[in-house]
Design an enzyme around this catalytic site. Structure first.
Site, PDB file in Angstrom:
ATOM      1  CB  CYS A 171      -1.317   0.265   1.146  1.00 40.03           C
ATOM      2  SG  CYS A 171      -2.153  -1.107   0.728  1.00 40.03           S
ATOM      3  CB  CYS A 177     -12.790  -0.989   7.809  1.00 43.00           C
ATOM      4  SG  CYS A 177     -12.460  -2.892   9.560  1.00 43.00           S
ATOM      5  CB  VAL A 180     -12.080  -1.592  -0.367  1.00 43.29           C
ATOM      6  CG1 VAL A 180     -11.499  -1.981  -1.733  1.00 43.29           C
ATOM      7  CG2 VAL A 180     -12.240  -2.165   0.647  1.00 43.29           C
ATOM      8  CE  LYS A 207     -14.439   4.299   8.809  1.00 50.13           C
ATOM      9  NZ  LYS A 207     -15.045   4.349   7.789  1.00 50.13           N
ATOM     10  CG  HIS A 245      -6.211   2.095   1.216  1.00 49.99           C
ATOM     11  ND1 HIS A 245      -5.465   2.969   0.519  1.00 49.99           N
ATOM     12  CD2 HIS A 245      -6.087   1.229   1.408  1.00 49.99           C
ATOM     13  CE1 HIS A 245      -4.412   2.052   0.702  1.00 49.99           C
ATOM     14  NE2 HIS A 245      -4.968   1.377   1.510  1.00 49.99           N
TER      15      HIS A 245
END
Lengths: 400, 485
Positions: free
Chosen positions: A88, A213, A216, A340, A344
């Site tokens: 990442c 989490c 995505v 967040k 990402h």
């Protein structure tokens, strides 16, 4: 002692695509979206770019091998294009390649592009992938939240923090980032949430719930860099320059030795210390006014505050609860929403962080602009997992 | 007259942790098969998804080898009718997991419920020639059709006997076998479930006549009177079969051992070895132990316990393994773990688990044996072994020697319970564990039924299935951490 990168390279222009579930766009369209903004900001033609670096995290569901997809998408002038992958932290790695090329004099103007098309996987979260034939035989096929959740167990044990206190601190991280993301038109998640929502969310990997989490996302981010002299010759006056660019990569000690307690990132600590030395920062808690960190999970942000030597060991969770890193706090962290909420898209994230720091330094961050631009803005881009990772720290500031 | 120095040197047993309540099986199926009510009593040992005849064999073997030098072993055999591989030496996988020398014989015994005793007889007969100890393991994990009698009766277990020449705990007095193609049940290759014939016929013609007849003949052959038998171990689990056979032979009812059906179930090819191990736990020096096993004929073996039995180092054995059981009533999970009920597993389960033979061969000691490395210069222990050591103060090169970690106690350093990653037994617990004396590994945890997981918890390593390659019908084996009990 290396001479370092400080003030040798300036950012000529930056761009960032809208992050999110981009059902409408392929990777090449996301790259063009980020590039169009960056090249317009830079005020140059595509043909003026001498070299390019492309960051992508997940090959299997993405653009495939080599630098060709970037060259084709932007119709680059048959220049060298290097594809990089460093988990990442790939985005910062691409940026590093472009910056070093300019600093060396091998290129006058270089491009760094990060892109990820994750929402073609067919399920939520990151895709399951191989880590090599030997590792697959002995390694845990865990999820990203599962890998990072272990930080919380080890942090609680190391610092004698109760599960409730740590969970509240982690929840504060997410509530804060959602508040910031709501103000960012390019962010993936733009909804305000409250503490109760976070604390009562479904469990993903104990103790990380759904709101611990990050998103995505699909997305791309782009930087065009050159020397301060060339930037000025192109008519730029207020120059954001690179103050430090450091990378620290695990060598297996955390995973295979027994000296590490699992509650922190030795790589982040090293990269941060080296970056502060490179930038000439002696008191990071006071001097670093803006932070974009790799908040893949709330617990990562908590421990990273300590690893960046901003919070004292064992006290990061308290600084978070005290609001130190809120948008109106002493050192805002994730003022753009962070991983967040901005989202990402793996390969793009490191460059997206620098993009926000660049905008804030130039006073171009719109509704979320800090009244007083920071002297130094730091981005921390982490790849891998707590016991085996790539930690990148980039510091930018106005040219002295 | 047999050599008094030949016999059983040690025994071990393994039962999976979960004990499925038969009432739960019956409750789910009574609408369809109300006649099963009579079998719906007690509990049976059920393997988790990550266990098979190989992994259970490894655990029973470890138990049997408690306190012994594994380098002394001369051979091992694995008896089972549920071996995971039809063509790959299953006992060869066990050999690697036990980190035994390459210079060792190994064989699989299969094809009948009495393959365990048949392999045992061969080993005992061979002991006169082969003076090195031989490890005879029996292990079975028999699937059964839902709502069948077998489903209620069958249990999963493994047991192991170390036999050979020396200070035996039970000397071998002789054996007698008969072979008759009596098809009480059968299962063709590649088929999941047994097909059985009428129980009354099996009992009268098979158990009483064939097995009972073999028992009587054995006593005559060996010159032993029925009244001399102190422990009558009849590995036939049909209700009342053992006492009925013993009675016909004139053996005292109190000598007949419990068939372990109520607590474990019928462990198939492992059952005779398991029952013999249970008998050895109770036997006193000088007592005679008779073992009768049935399956297309019968095997009868006779032993006499020696003084050495009292000084055998303590081990789990059958009694200890029974005490470690955890009662469960999740019948759906049981069906899923037996691959009988195909639950929707989600896209994460699609990850390709292809296992390259080349990589496995190069790393077989590390992957299958959990052998790490110890730096001869710094003493640093690590897993896996590497060319350049992990010690941050001295990255010594080419200094590592083999360092087996499978038997080293460990403690949890970090952990999580992951509900996102695919696991057949969610949530997937895993984390880093530190070994006493150095070394660390990040591994999956297993056997957590009723356990509290926290940093610092004491763990042990167990050999398990890591993943199944469904496309190529292969199994990836590795080690996991389980609570130390």
């Amino acid at each position: 002692m290396p001479r370092g990168i400080k003030d040798k390279v300036a950012i000529l222009g930056m761009g960032c695509a809208k992050f999110g579930e981009r059902w409408d766009a392929d990777a090449d369209q996301l790259m063009v979206e980020a590039f169009t903004e960056a090249v317009g900001d830079a005020g140059i033609e595509t043909s003026q770019i001498d070299a390019a670096w492309l960051a992508v995290g997940f090959d299997a569901v993405n653009i495939g091998p080599s630098g060709i997809p970037l060259s084709m998408a932007l119709r680059l002038n048959n220049i060298p294009v290097t594809k990089v992958e460093n988990y990442c932290a790939s985005g910062t790695e691409a940026f590093r390649g472009a910056v070093y090329a300019v600093a060396s004099g091998a290129a006058d103007i270089a491009l760094a592009m990060g892109v990820e098309k994750l929402k073609d996987i067919g399920y939520g979260g990151l895709p399951v992938r191989t880590r090599g034939t030997m590792h697959d035989m002995i390694g845990v096929t865990g999820s990203a939240p599962g890998n990072f959740a272990q930080l919380a167990a080890a942090y609680r044990a190391e610092h004698k923090v109760s599960a409730d206190d740590l969970k509240r601190s982690m929840a504060h991280v997410s509530v804060k980032s959602h508040a910031n993301g709501a103000k960012n038109p390019k962010a993936h998640l733009r909804k305000l949430i409250d503490m109760d929502t976070v604390l009562n969310a479904p469990m993903i990997a104990e103790p990380l719930g759904l709101f611990d989490c990050c998103g995505v996302s699909d997305g791309a981010a782009c930087a065009i860099v050159t020397t301060p002299e060339i930037a000025r010759s192109l008519g730029k006056s207020d120059l954001v320059s690179v103050k430090a660019l450091q990378l620290s990569v695990s060598n297996g000690w955390e995973m295979q030795g027994t000296g590490w307690n699992g509650s922190y990132f030795p790589t982040t600590r090293l990269a941060a210390s080296r970056a502060y030395d490179e930038a000439g920062i002696t008191d990071p808690r006071e001097e670093v006014g803006l932070l974009e960190v790799h908040d893949c999970f709330s617990i990562t942000e908590v421990v990273t505050m300590e690893d960046l030597h901003i919070s004292k060991p064992g006290e990061g969770w308290k600084d978070v609860l005290d609001g130190m890193f809120d948008a109106d706090g002493k050192s805002p962290c994730q003022i753009d929403g962070g991983l967040k909420c901005f989202g990402h898209p793996i390969g793009a994230s490191g460059i997206r962080m620098i993009y926000e720091n660049y905008l804030q330094l130039l006073g171009r961050a719109g509704e979320r602009q800090r009244a007083e631009p920071p002297k130094y803005a730091l981005s921390h881009n982490l790849g891998g997992m707590p016991n085996q990772n790539v930690a990148a720290v980039a510091i930018v500031g106005m040219e002295d | 007259m047999t050599d008094p120095k030949i016999g059983i040197l040690a025994y071990g047993a393994y039962l999976p942790q979960r004990r499925l309540q038969r009432s739960a099986i019956y409750a789910a199926n009574s609408w369809f098969a109300p006649d099963l009510r009579g079998l719906a009593k007690g509990e049976k040992a059920v393997a988790s998804w990550d266990e098979d005849a190989i992994t259970m064999a490894v655990e029973a073997a470890r138990d049997a080898l408690t306190g012994l030098d594994r380098a002394e072993l001369g051979s091992l055999s694995l008896a089972s009718t549920t071996l995971p591989f039809a063509d790959r030496l299953n006992s060869g996988v066990v050999k690697e997991a036990l980190n035994l020398n390459d210079a060792i014989g190994a064989s699989d015994a299969t094809g009948s419920q009495r393959c365990g005793t048949s392999a045992l007889i061969q080993a005992l007969h061979g002991a006169a020639e082969n003076r090195k100890p031989q490890l005879c393991i029996a292990s079975d994990l028999r699937k059964a059709a839902p709502a069948s009698g077998d489903e209620l009766t069958n249990g999963d277990a493994s047991a192991a006997l170390l036999v050979g020449h020396g200070e035996v705990i039970a000397r071998f007095l002789g054996a007698h076998s008969v072979t008759i193609d009596f098809v009480d049940h059968f299962r063709a290759s590649g088929v999941d479930f047994d097909y059985g014939w009428e129980a009354r016929w099996v009992r009268q013609e098979g158990h009483l006549k064939i097995a009972g007849g073999a028992l009587t003949s054995a006593l005559e052959d060996l010159g032993v009177a029925a009244g001399e038998i102190d422990h009558c171990v009849i590995a036939i689990t049909g209700r009342g079969a053992g006492p009925a056979i013993a009675k016909r032979a004139g053996i005292a009812p109190e000598a007949v051992h419990d068939p372990l059906v109520a607590t474990i179930g019928d462990a198939g090819a492992a059952h005779s070895t398991l029952m013999l191990a249970a008998a050895l736990e109770k036997a006193k020096p000088g007592e005679k132990i008779l073992l009768l096993d049935f399956g297309q004929g019968a095997d009868v073996l006779l032993f006499e316990a020696t003084e050495a039995i009292a000084s055998l180092p303590s081990r789990n054995g059958v009694a200890g393994s029974l005490a470690l059981g955890k009662s469960v009533d999740n019948y759906m999970r049981y069906l899923f773990h037996r691959c009988i009920l195909p639950l929707e597993r989600g896209a994460r389960a699609e990850f390709d688990q292809k296992q390259p033979s080349t990589t496995l061969y190069r790393n077989r000691k590390g992957v299958l044996g959990l052998v790490g490395g110890r730096c001869t210069k710094t003493g640093t222990v690590q897993f896996p072994k590497s060319e350049i050591g992990v010690n941050p103060n001295d990255h010594a090169a080419g200094t590592q020697e083999d360092y087996p970690l499978a038997e080293v106690p460990a403690r949890i350093m970090s952990y999580t319970a992951d509900r996102l990653t695919y696991s057949p037994d969610p949530p997937a617990y895993y984390g880093a564990v530190d070994f006493d004396g150095g070394g660390r590994i990040t591994v999956e945890f297993t056997d957590l039924e009723g356990a509290d997981v926290e940093v610092g918890c004491e763990m042990k390593m167990v050999f398990r299935i890591k993943a199944v390659d469904e496309m190529r019908h292969n199994y990836r084996y590795f080690w996991k951490a389980a609570p130390r009990t």
